[in-house]
Write an enzyme that holds these catalytic residues in place. Structure first.
Site, PDB file in Angstrom:
ATOM      1  N   CYS A  86       0.836  -1.202   0.000  1.00  0.00           N
ATOM      2  CA  CYS A  86       0.000   0.000   0.000  1.00  0.00           C
ATOM      3  C   CYS A  86       0.875   1.258   0.000  1.00  0.00           C
ATOM      4  O   CYS A  86       1.587   1.509  -0.953  1.00  0.00           O
ATOM      5  CB  CYS A  86      -1.004  -0.044   1.151  1.00  0.00           C
ATOM      6  SG  CYS A  86      -2.302   1.188   1.002  1.00  0.00           S
ATOM      7  N   HIS A 201      -3.869  -5.177  -0.034  1.00  0.00           N
ATOM      8  CA  HIS A 201      -3.433  -5.623   1.296  1.00  0.00           C
ATOM      9  C   HIS A 201      -3.483  -7.147   1.375  1.00  0.00           C
ATOM     10  O   HIS A 201      -4.555  -7.698   1.632  1.00  0.00           O
ATOM     11  CB  HIS A 201      -4.325  -5.012   2.375  1.00  0.00           C
ATOM     12  CG  HIS A 201      -4.137  -3.539   2.543  1.00  0.00           C
ATOM     13  ND1 HIS A 201      -3.229  -3.008   3.416  1.00  0.00           N
ATOM     14  CD2 HIS A 201      -4.723  -2.486   1.914  1.00  0.00           C
ATOM     15  CE1 HIS A 201      -3.254  -1.683   3.340  1.00  0.00           C
ATOM     16  NE2 HIS A 201      -4.154  -1.342   2.429  1.00  0.00           N
ATOM     17  N   GLU A 203      -2.604  -8.910   3.762  1.00  0.00           N
ATOM     18  CA  GLU A 203      -3.009  -9.278   5.127  1.00  0.00           C
ATOM     19  C   GLU A 203      -4.512  -9.185   5.338  1.00  0.00           C
ATOM     20  O   GLU A 203      -5.022  -9.585   6.374  1.00  0.00           O
ATOM     21  CB  GLU A 203      -2.254  -8.422   6.158  1.00  0.00           C
ATOM     22  CG  GLU A 203      -2.740  -6.984   6.311  1.00  0.00           C
ATOM     23  CD  GLU A 203      -2.221  -6.017   5.235  1.00  0.00           C
ATOM     24  OE1 GLU A 203      -1.697  -6.477   4.210  1.00  0.00           O
ATOM     25  OE2 GLU A 203      -2.368  -4.793   5.442  1.00  0.00           O
TER      26      GLU A 203
END
Lengths: 229, 259
Positions: A86, A201, A203
């Site tokens: 990001c 992202h 995650e």
């Protein structure tokens, strides 16, 4: 393939919660040692380095400077498997239009620009004119532009989770590893030598994101076009 | 290739336990937020929202543990709402692993709080929850309008819902969660004119909430309400429909979904 325990330094420069990144890395590879750190020595000693980030570019670069991490990050970029996420991807570019203009790390030539206010798309816009919302928020498809060890076991056009209002525009198409479409084609993954970066992202991208993290932990930092099929 | 519309199951949490339990045969503890989150994640939920309805102050820190536990093993975006009143509350939730917080009555009481939180943590993690009720126009020939209500829809504020939405975006909200207090719990579908009016008037994504009784309602929220995401609680809690079924239904209606 790594046999000894590999260490991943997740650079903690005060930008948002790193809990999810660290937990997802642990989930992706139970044998990897994950350090959330702003300690220069720890970062220098780690086998691989991850630069995460949410928030604004001015704060991001400002905190890196305040913590005297710029040289440490550049050193890691030059020497070991490195993953930017990001803002951590955008920071690799030369310059960002955010906050009236911010100079970035200048590792990959190019700019960071804001999505225009008047984007539209009949497939995913809302309203009578199909206007697109900003931030670009949610699950979009990623078209893999190159073969790369970090794309291993991830299907073409897999959806990943995005939340951003700015996007990278590399000077040449060479480092573009993945793209999506939001009003227009957008570069959402970069690959250059031992550096990989994603606008989305991992995650927060469920199994596909964990796979990418597992690939990063397995990566020796090299790639060429016929590395993997 | 296009951005998908999102389905967000909402879990009401009281003192760390999910209330209105999930009736799945294969779930051992329907009150355990981690088990419920795990289930929704495996069904393909695009995000999860936890609404903390704990009334007492002492019970409140349990939501932090819930978020920590869920964020430790479910890797999709998490939003936490209910009782977020200070910058410290926001920080605590984000540090626990939440990606976004939903600010509701505290925004009405003090709009500057939204600005402060957005400046500190970034617009992307600030969701402003807008609870609106339809009220009659000032005169008979005026169209109906919507007003912001607080205290679970009991207390009118006199604030126009559309003006308020624009103001909250200007103050830094990265997303709006629009709940019709007329429709909430009625299972008659979203308030589509309200949702559409707000979505067409702001640049940020809008989540429709309140009133979902069947899968057509979810699709209508996107197609007619122009919502970017749809939130529902009870139709998923009571296993009337799975999230997978809901996504396939919306996809069949021509909506871009992550399947």
């Amino acid at each position: 393939m790594t046999t000894a325990t590999t260490t991943v330094a997740v650079i903690d420069y005060g930008m948002g919660n790193l809990h999810s990144v660290a937990k997802a890395l642990e989930h992706a590879n139970a044998h990897a040692k994950i350090l959330v750190t702003s300690d220069k020595q720890q970062i220098a000693n780690a086998d691989r380095v991850l630069l995460p980030g949410v928030g604004s570019m001015r704060d991001c670069m400002g905190e890196m400077e305040r913590l005297d991490l710029i040289d440490t990050i550049k050193q890691a970029v030059a020497t070991k498997p490195f993953l930017g996420i990001c803002i951590g991807m955008q920071a690799l570019m030369a310059h960002s239009a955010e906050n009236d203009g911010v100079n970035c790390l200048n590792i990959i030539p190019g700019e960071v620009e804001r999505f225009a206010d008047n984007l539209s798309d009949p497939l995913c816009g809302t309203g009578t004119d199909n206007h697109l919302k900003i931030p670009h928020m949610g699950w979009n498809q990623v078209n893999q532009q190159i073969k790369h060890p970090l794309w291993k076991n991830i299907p073409q056009n897999q959806r990943f989770y995005f939340v951003h209002s700015y996007f990278v525009v590399p000077q040449s198409p060479e480092p573009v590893a993945g793209s999506t479409v939001y009003g227009h084609p957008v570069c959402v993954a970069l690959a250059q030598d031992n550096v990989f970066a994603t606008q989305f992202h991992p995650e927060k991208s469920a199994d596909a994101g964990l796979q990418l993290f597992a690939n990063f932990i397995d990566w020796d930092g090299t790639y060429n076009d016929d590395c993997c099929s | 290739m296009a951005l998908a519309k999102r389905i967000i199951p909402c879990l009401d949490v009281d003192k760390g336990r999910v209330v209105k339990g999930v009736q799945f045969v294969d779930i051992r503890d329907a009150g355990d937020p981690v088990e419920v989150a795990r289930r929704y994640n495996s069904e393909g939920a695009d995000e999860l929202t936890f609404l903390d309805i704990t009334a007492t102050h002492e019970g409140r820190d349990t939501i932090v543990h819930v978020v920590e536990q869920v964020a430790g093993e479910i890797f999709i975006p998490l939003t936490v709402g209910g009782g977020i009143r200070t910058v410290e509350d926001v920080r605590m939730m984000l540090n626990a692993g939440a990606d976004k917080v939903a600010i509701n009555s505290a925004a009405v009481a003090n709009p500057e709080f939204v600005r402060e939180a957005a400046e500190k943590f970034g617009n992307q993690c600030i969701v402003v929850a807008i609870d609106a009720k339809q009220v009659a126009g000032k005169t008979d020939d005026q169209p109906p309008r919507w007003e912001i209500f607080t205290h679970g829809g009991r207390k009118p504020t006199g604030i126009d819902a559309i003006e308020w939405s624009k103001k909250m975006v200007a103050y830094g909200a990265g997303e709006l969660l629009v709940t019709s207090m007329d429709n909430d719990g009625v299972k008659d579908g979203f308030d589509l004119p309200l949702t559409r009016l707000i979505s067409d008037n702001v640049a940020v994504p809008v989540i429709a909430s309140g009133g979902v009784g069947n899968l057509d309602h979810l699709a209508e929220g996107v197609i007619e309400g122009h919502a970017d995401a749809v939130l529902a609680a009870s139709i998923f809690h009571f296993a009337e429909y799975s999230i997978g079924e809901a996504k396939r239904h919306m996809s069949d209606k021509g909506i871009e979904m992550r399947l």
